[in-house]
Design an enzyme around this catalytic site. Structure first.
Site, PDB file in Angstrom:
ATOM      1  N   CYS A 157      50.893 -53.055   8.119  1.00 17.60           N
ATOM      2  CA  CYS A 157      49.894 -53.727   8.657  1.00 17.60           C
ATOM      3  C   CYS A 157      49.129 -53.273   9.634  1.00 17.60           C
ATOM      4  O   CYS A 157      49.889 -52.475  10.687  1.00 17.60           O
ATOM      5  CB  CYS A 157      50.426 -55.073   8.859  1.00 17.60           C
ATOM      6  N   VAL A 208      56.731 -45.965  17.280  1.00 16.72           N
ATOM      7  CA  VAL A 208      57.899 -45.596  16.741  1.00 16.72           C
ATOM      8  C   VAL A 208      58.703 -44.781  17.919  1.00 16.72           C
ATOM      9  O   VAL A 208      59.830 -44.492  17.460  1.00 16.72           O
ATOM     10  CB  VAL A 208      57.884 -44.527  15.529  1.00 16.72           C
ATOM     11  N   ASP A 209      58.256 -45.240  19.044  1.00 14.62           N
ATOM     12  CA  ASP A 209      59.024 -44.395  20.209  1.00 14.62           C
ATOM     13  C   ASP A 209      60.215 -44.701  20.252  1.00 14.62           C
ATOM     14  O   ASP A 209      61.485 -44.016  20.599  1.00 14.62           O
ATOM     15  CB  ASP A 209      58.249 -44.363  21.411  1.00 14.62           C
ATOM     16  N   LEU A 210      60.805 -46.094  20.032  1.00 12.93           N
ATOM     17  CA  LEU A 210      61.960 -46.735  20.520  1.00 12.93           C
ATOM     18  C   LEU A 210      63.051 -45.954  19.178  1.00 12.93           C
ATOM     19  O   LEU A 210      64.127 -45.628  19.475  1.00 12.93           O
ATOM     20  CB  LEU A 210      62.183 -47.985  20.241  1.00 12.93           C
TER      21      LEU A 210
END
Length: 425
Positions: free
Chosen positions: A115, A122-124
């Site tokens: 979505c 996606v850094d974490l």
């Protein structure tokens, strides 16, 4: 492509079986790659997202068999590179990173799709896997992750700008179960889907404490075994049908639900004047639309707060509820693309800075509308059930990502809907 044609104004009555949770199924399927022994996952919904996940797992070398809601996985011979063609279609494919790193100490994953409802970085995930000793590079749209010396336990804080990350918590749990030593996840997500994944991993032999709280402790083990597991009910599908019943229902019963997971939605519907009653076991609920509905106010928050995945549906309900209602999304402030389509149907909505102010109108009118994401499409279906006349909802593939046979379930409770080829798209 297909479209959903909805003829509005029909009263809803009857019963619907709620499917297994899509958001629990995806990481659980990914976690089945953590062992080379057979795994059977039951009540996996037949939606496009789970189909994409099954296809990706097959491309990675797993043997995957699917039949009547059951998925059997045997991942004896895996390889570590996921194909772009499937990964690009689904954001949740990032949760393959944890199992592949735990099992193979290397993976190549194209940056995922899904979505488009604002920033979902996606850094974490990257920060978490680096904390366990992995090296990460991004080349030509691919995440290339390696841990030649294996993963090592560490303390990782997953706090983000908009609260805990569910998939980030899932990914780190899956990576940590086979890591050497102890991993502590601070600011962990506490959603029921995270708990379901932890229960699945525990059945496989993982040592996990604290799932469902903000602090999860994982003691790494050497090997995981196969198991059987039944996925929890889909609380978002249940909430969507509860709202449909509050809009047009005269006795709609939902079976295979979990009352504990529905508290915040139940409380809001009751506060807005609708009748909601669970059975003693808490696995069946009956909803009757209130005769004098009241406006309301919601502010999304991580579990156990009001779910962002239910704000679009409640916006549709408020569109024809007398008075002024307010919906504020603190998790995805840009998640209001459905409002412009609801306005095409006659809704009076003003959106500013992550907040929608809805002035209830007496009626909505059927119109051609365009779905922009999974939950926005659900909101349009709900509005169409209430509207006068016929509504055509285009880009139906959005709703098929997360709702199993929604047209058939709506037909079963008296809605007038039909799925047709979409010649315009």
């Amino acid at each position: 492509m297909e479209k959903l044609v909805v003829h509005g104004g029909f009263t809803l009555r009857g019963a619907v079986n709620i499917s297994g949770s899509k958001n629990a199924s995806l990481p659980i399927l990914a976690a089945s790659l953590l062992t080379d022994e057979p795994v059977v996952v039951r009540r996996v919904p037949d939606v496009s997202d789970t189909n994409f996940m099954v296809q990706i797992m097959g491309q990675l070398g797993a043997s995957v068999e699917r039949s009547s809601g059951n998925v059997r996985v045997e991942a004896r011979n895996l390889h570590s590179e996921a194909a772009y063609e499937q990964v690009r279609k689904m954001r949740a494919s990032i949760c393959l990173m944890g199992p592949l790193m735990a099992r193979m100490q290397r993976c190549v994953i194209p940056l995922p799709g899904g979505c488009v409802i604002g920033d979902r970085p996606v850094d974490l995930h990257i920060r978490a896997i680096q904390a366990l000793g992995a090296q990460v590079q991004i080349e030509r749209g691919n995440l290339i992750i390696e841990a030649p010396r294996g993963l090592k336990g560490a303390t990782v804080d997953l706090s983000g700008d908009h609260g805990p990350t569910v998939l980030g918590t899932d990914n780190l749990m899956m990576a940590a179960v086979l890591a050497e030593g102890t991993t502590v996840i601070e600011s962990a997500a506490s959603e029921p889907e995270v708990v379901d994944l932890a229960n699945f991993l525990t059945k496989m032999g993982a040592n996990i404490q604290g799932a469902g709280t903000r602090r999860i402790v994982i003691e790494g083990v050497e090997k995981l075994r196969g198991c059987n597991h039944t996925v929890i009910p889909d609380r978002i599908e249940a909430g969507t049908f509860m709202v449909a019943a509050a809009m047009m229902g005269d006795g709609v019963t939902l079976r295979r639900v979990c009352e504990e997971h529905m508290t915040v939605v139940t409380d809001l519907l009751r506060k807005c004047g609708h009748h909601v009653e669970f059975n003693e076991r808490g696995d069946t609920v009956t909803i009757i639309a209130g005769k004098t509905p009241k406006c309301g106010e919601i502010k999304t928050a991580p579990y156990p707060g009001y779910p962002t995945d239910m704000q679009a549906q409640m916006t549709a309900l408020f569109a024809t509820t007398p008075g002024i209602s307010v919906v504020k999304d603190t998790i995805f402030p840009q998640r209001f693309m459905h409002c412009s389509e609801l306005k095409r149907m006659g809704a009076d909505i003003k959106v500013d800075n992550g907040t929608a102010v809805i002035s209830g109108v007496e009626t909505l009118s059927g119109a051609p509308v365009m779905a922009s994401d999974l939950r926005a499409s659900a909101a349009l279906v709900l509005a169409a059930l209430k509207a006068e006349g016929t509504t055509e909802i285009h880009r139906l593939y959005h709703i098929d990502r997360g709702y199993e046979m929604i047209d058939e379930k709506l037909l079963a409770i008296g809605a007038a809907v039909e799925r047709l080829p979409d010649d315009d798209n």
